[in-house]
Design an enzyme around this catalytic site. Sequence first.
Site, PDB file in Angstrom:
ATOM      1  N   ASP A 130      57.622 -42.893 -58.304  1.00 23.91           N
ATOM      2  CA  ASP A 130      57.109 -44.107 -58.921  1.00 23.91           C
ATOM      3  C   ASP A 130      57.053 -44.019 -60.450  1.00 23.91           C
ATOM      4  OD1 ASP A 130      55.442 -46.777 -58.424  1.00 23.91           O
ATOM      5  OD2 ASP A 130      54.421 -45.615 -59.965  1.00 23.91           O
ATOM      6  N   MET A 178      55.824 -49.305 -58.608  1.00 23.23           N
ATOM      7  CA  MET A 178      57.229 -49.453 -58.232  1.00 23.23           C
ATOM      8  C   MET A 178      57.460 -49.110 -56.765  1.00 23.23           C
ATOM      9  SD  MET A 178      58.606 -50.727 -60.786  1.00 23.23           S
ATOM     10  CE  MET A 178      58.063 -51.068 -62.456  1.00 23.23           C
ATOM     11  N   ASP A 179      56.716 -48.138 -56.251  1.00 21.35           N
ATOM     12  CA  ASP A 179      56.800 -47.829 -54.822  1.00 21.35           C
ATOM     13  C   ASP A 179      56.408 -49.036 -53.979  1.00 21.35           C
ATOM     14  OD1 ASP A 179      57.721 -45.188 -54.442  1.00 21.35           O
ATOM     15  OD2 ASP A 179      55.801 -44.374 -55.081  1.00 21.35           O
ATOM     16  N   ILE A 180      55.296 -49.660 -54.343  1.00 21.09           N
ATOM     17  CA  ILE A 180      54.808 -50.794 -53.548  1.00 21.09           C
ATOM     18  C   ILE A 180      55.738 -51.991 -53.689  1.00 21.09           C
ATOM     19  CG2 ILE A 180      52.935 -52.487 -53.390  1.00 21.09           C
ATOM     20  CD1 ILE A 180      50.998 -50.165 -53.882  1.00 21.09           C
ATOM     21  N   GLY A 216      58.601 -51.405 -51.496  1.00 22.13           N
ATOM     22  CA  GLY A 216      58.230 -51.656 -50.110  1.00 22.13           C
ATOM     23  C   GLY A 216      58.182 -53.128 -49.775  1.00 22.13           C
TER      24      GLY A 216
END
Length: 394
Positions: free
Chosen positions: A145, A174-176, A179
């Site tokens: 991230d 950025m991960d979320i 997703g």
Amino acid sequence: MSLRLLKGIRVVSIEQFISAPYCTSMLADSGAEVIKIERPGSGDPRRSYDPKLGPEDDYLSGGFVSYNRGKKSVELDLSDPNDGETFEQLLRDADVFVHNLRPGSLAKLGWGADELRKRFPHMVVCEISGFGVTGGPYAKWPALDSVIQGMSGLSSLLGTSPAAPPGLAPMGTMDILAGVYAAVGILAALVQLERTGQGSHVDAAMYDIGAAFLERPLTLHEFTGELPARGQDNYSPVATFQTGDSAWISIVIPTDDMWARTCRAIERPDLTNHLELDTSVKRAARMRDTVVPALELWARGLSADECLSALRAAGQPAGLVQSIAQVRACPQLAHRELFVDVEDPRAVHDDGRHIALPRLPLLFDGRRAEPGAVPRLGAHNETTRQPESIVGHP
């Protein structure tokens, strides 16, 4: 009534950390059956993250729980022929396959996306990676991230001034986002599957998504050639100001109408048509040296509640800058039932308070998601290997 919009959809996911687990948690919250494939003996690395609750030999990780409620955990070593056979049986009846391993890692084991599409043409295959699976100069780089926060340009904008160090958002932004976008892609592909009987390959690159997320700074740069800088916005009159009780209020005044309302609320009609404040761009340039001082001069003798009431009564949007504790205790979020108790006997503080975390933040016909239990590692090893659980899923 709990949310079951995706009832009957089976998702098999080889996932770890945040991006893929967050994606599949959205699907699980919506009623899909999600089978989380984990490394035997250790599982998802975030199972061991602090903070933790419960005994040392059976704790619940705060780094794992929010992305993994309502899933089934199955331990498989895909280099083992027997586990490979079980994996294949799971895929035969799956509608969706998700993974966020490094590009090429599954292909080495015979489970690359091209092979999966040939063997299971009905299946949606979603790959989440740092830089995508189509090649390019960065394709083989590892990414997490904070790496994408920096490379996407987000970090260049976070901070108090151009001279301050670049900042990092204190969560998996950025991960979320990856997703969420992957989940949108999967849902679109499921619609096509319903219409045509054909699956799709969804390629979700965190770098693409991070750059697209910065739509406004990129658009400003394209239109003007200017380089957006940390701590200032030359095109949006946005700021925070302090009140008499040391609270902070966030405000944005993008239109002339809103500026007139604000001037009425703070009893400064002389500023409404001020030549240096009569356009949005001018107000953006003078926020720090003129607009914020005027707001704080007015707010000096008032509480945050009084300031907000006056601004809202005038029709000007403004919001209290809340602490995380204030967000957790917010009566509006309580009314919306955003926070739901974690279904796990370990999710309790010593004083008896239950751990409650946000559900899928959407309502459908007034119905909310009811996240399921947090799976212990390998909790569904045996039941998932049984033929009847593989052949016919709900």
